[in-house]
Motif scaffolding. Structure first.
Motif, short mmCIF file in Angstrom:
data_model
loop_
_atom_site.label_atom_id
_atom_site.label_comp_id
_atom_site.label_asym_id
_atom_site.label_seq_id
_atom_site.Cartn_x
_atom_site.Cartn_y
_atom_site.Cartn_z
N GLN A 133 1.65 9.21 -48.80
CA GLN A 133 3.11 9.11 -48.76
C GLN A 133 3.76 10.43 -49.16
N GLN A 134 3.19 11.07 -50.18
CA GLN A 134 3.73 12.37 -50.57
C GLN A 134 3.56 13.39 -49.44
N GLU A 135 2.37 13.37 -48.81
CA GLU A 135 2.15 14.30 -47.68
C GLU A 135 3.13 14.00 -46.55
N LYS A 136 3.32 12.69 -46.28
CA LYS A 136 4.27 12.32 -45.22
C LYS A 136 5.69 12.76 -45.58
N ASP A 137 6.05 12.54 -46.86
CA ASP A 137 7.39 12.96 -47.29
C ASP A 137 7.55 14.47 -47.15
N GLY A 138 6.45 15.21 -47.50
CA GLY A 138 6.51 16.67 -47.35
C GLY A 138 6.66 17.07 -45.88
N ILE A 139 5.86 16.42 -45.01
CA ILE A 139 5.93 16.73 -43.57
C ILE A 139 7.31 16.37 -43.02
N ILE A 140 7.82 15.19 -43.45
CA ILE A 140 9.15 14.77 -42.97
C ILE A 140 10.22 15.74 -43.43
N ALA A 141 10.10 16.17 -44.71
CA ALA A 141 11.09 17.14 -45.22
C ALA A 141 11.02 18.44 -44.44
N ASP A 142 9.77 18.89 -44.17
CA ASP A 142 9.59 20.14 -43.41
C ASP A 142 10.15 20.00 -42.00
N LEU A 143 9.83 18.84 -41.38
CA LEU A 143 10.35 18.61 -40.02
C LEU A 143 11.87 18.50 -40.03
N GLN A 144 12.39 17.85 -41.07
CA GLN A 144 13.85 17.73 -41.16
C GLN A 144 14.49 19.11 -41.30
N HIS A 145 13.83 19.94 -42.13
CA HIS A 145 14.34 21.32 -42.29
C HIS A 145 14.30 22.07 -40.96
N LYS A 146 13.15 21.96 -40.25
CA LYS A 146 13.04 22.61 -38.93
C LYS A 146 14.06 22.04 -37.95
N LEU A 147 14.23 20.71 -38.01
CA LEU A 147 15.19 20.07 -37.11
C LEU A 147 16.60 20.55 -37.40
N ASP A 148 16.92 20.66 -38.69
CA ASP A 148 18.25 21.17 -39.05
C ASP A 148 18.43 22.60 -38.54
N GLY A 149 17.35 23.42 -38.68
CA GLY A 149 17.42 24.81 -38.17
C GLY A 149 17.59 24.82 -36.67
N MET A 150 16.80 23.97 -35.96
CA MET A 150 16.91 23.92 -34.50
C MET A 150 18.29 23.43 -34.08
N GLU A 151 18.83 22.48 -34.83
CA GLU A 151 20.16 21.98 -34.50
C GLU A 151 21.21 23.07 -34.64
N THR A 152 21.04 23.85 -35.70
CA THR A 152 21.98 24.97 -35.90
C THR A 152 21.86 25.97 -34.76
N GLU A 153 20.61 26.28 -34.38
CA GLU A 153 20.38 27.22 -33.28
C GLU A 153 20.96 26.68 -31.97
N TYR A 154 20.70 25.35 -31.73
CA TYR A 154 21.22 24.74 -30.50
C TYR A 154 22.75 24.76 -30.49
N GLU A 155 23.35 24.49 -31.64
CA GLU A 155 24.81 24.54 -31.70
C GLU A 155 25.32 25.95 -31.40
N LYS A 156 24.62 26.93 -31.98
CA LYS A 156 25.01 28.32 -31.75
C LYS A 156 24.89 28.67 -30.27
N VAL A 157 23.71 28.29 -29.68
CA VAL A 157 23.49 28.58 -28.25
C VAL A 157 24.51 27.84 -27.40
N LEU A 158 24.80 26.57 -27.79
CA LEU A 158 25.76 25.78 -27.03
C LEU A 158 27.15 26.41 -27.08
N HIS A 159 27.53 26.82 -28.30
CA HIS A 159 28.86 27.46 -28.42
C HIS A 159 28.92 28.75 -27.61
#
Length: 201
Positions: A133-159
């Protein structure tokens, strides 16, 4: 008593009367003796009857006593048989219960061992699950961080893309407006060459 006195008086006066009186006395005594004998015989008969009754009762009591003794002996034998049967049943039940207790104790011991193993396995699985569960939480947090970064990049590219499209649309609109204005001037010129007013049309 009175007749005896009379006989004494008469004996002095008349010897024949005295003999007769004596005979009467003897006869009276004899009758009384006969009566006494009869009474004694009746008494003896009653006593004999009582003795026979007592003997009969004694025989009956002896017979009843023998019957009671036999019955008591039979009851004692039955009691011994019952006690023997109860003793045998008690020993059998005791042996069975002892075996059952031993078997149950062995089962309890085995179940305790199984429970200890199950608890150990459960603790181990719990630790592994917490680790996963801790590993999953770490992976989810990492993926969430990457997803947040990708979302920011996509928003920037979209704008940027939208800004570029807006600029192109403005440029295209200006070009169309300029072209339309040129065509409108040319149309006016053609109409005016034919002597027509563009407002009249």
């Amino acid at each position: 008593m009175a007749p005896k006195k009379k006989t004494k008086k008469t004996s002095k006066k008349n010897p024949e009367k005295s003999n007769f009186a004596g005979e009467n006395v003897l006869e009276e005594k004899y009758r009384r003796s006969v009566l006494d004998v009869a009474v004694l015989q009746d008494h003896i008969a009653l006593q004999s009857e009582s003795v026979r009754k007592v003997q009969s009762d004694r025989i009956d009591l002896r017979r009843r006593m023998r019957d009671m003794e036999q019955k008591l002996q039979h009851e004692r034998e039955n009691h011994r048989d019952v006690n023997s049967d109860f003793s045998r049943q008690y020993k059998t039940m005791k042996t069975e219960l002892t075996d059952k207790v031993k078997r149950l104790e062995q089962e309890v011991s085995q179940l305790r061992e199984d429970l200890a193993l199950c608890q150990e396995e459960l603790s181990k699985e719990k630790r592994e699950r917490e680790k996963v569960q801790q590993e999953k939480d770490g992976i989810i947090a990492d993926l969430q961080h990457k997803l947040d970064g990708m979302e920011t990049e996509y928003e920037k590219v979209l704008h940027e893309t939208l800004d570029g499209l807006t600029a192109q649309l403005h440029a295209a609109r200006r070009g169309r407006e300029e072209k339309s204005a040129g065509l409108h001037r040319n149309y006016k010129e053609v109409l005016s060459e034919f002597g027509l007013n563009a407002l009249d049309t």
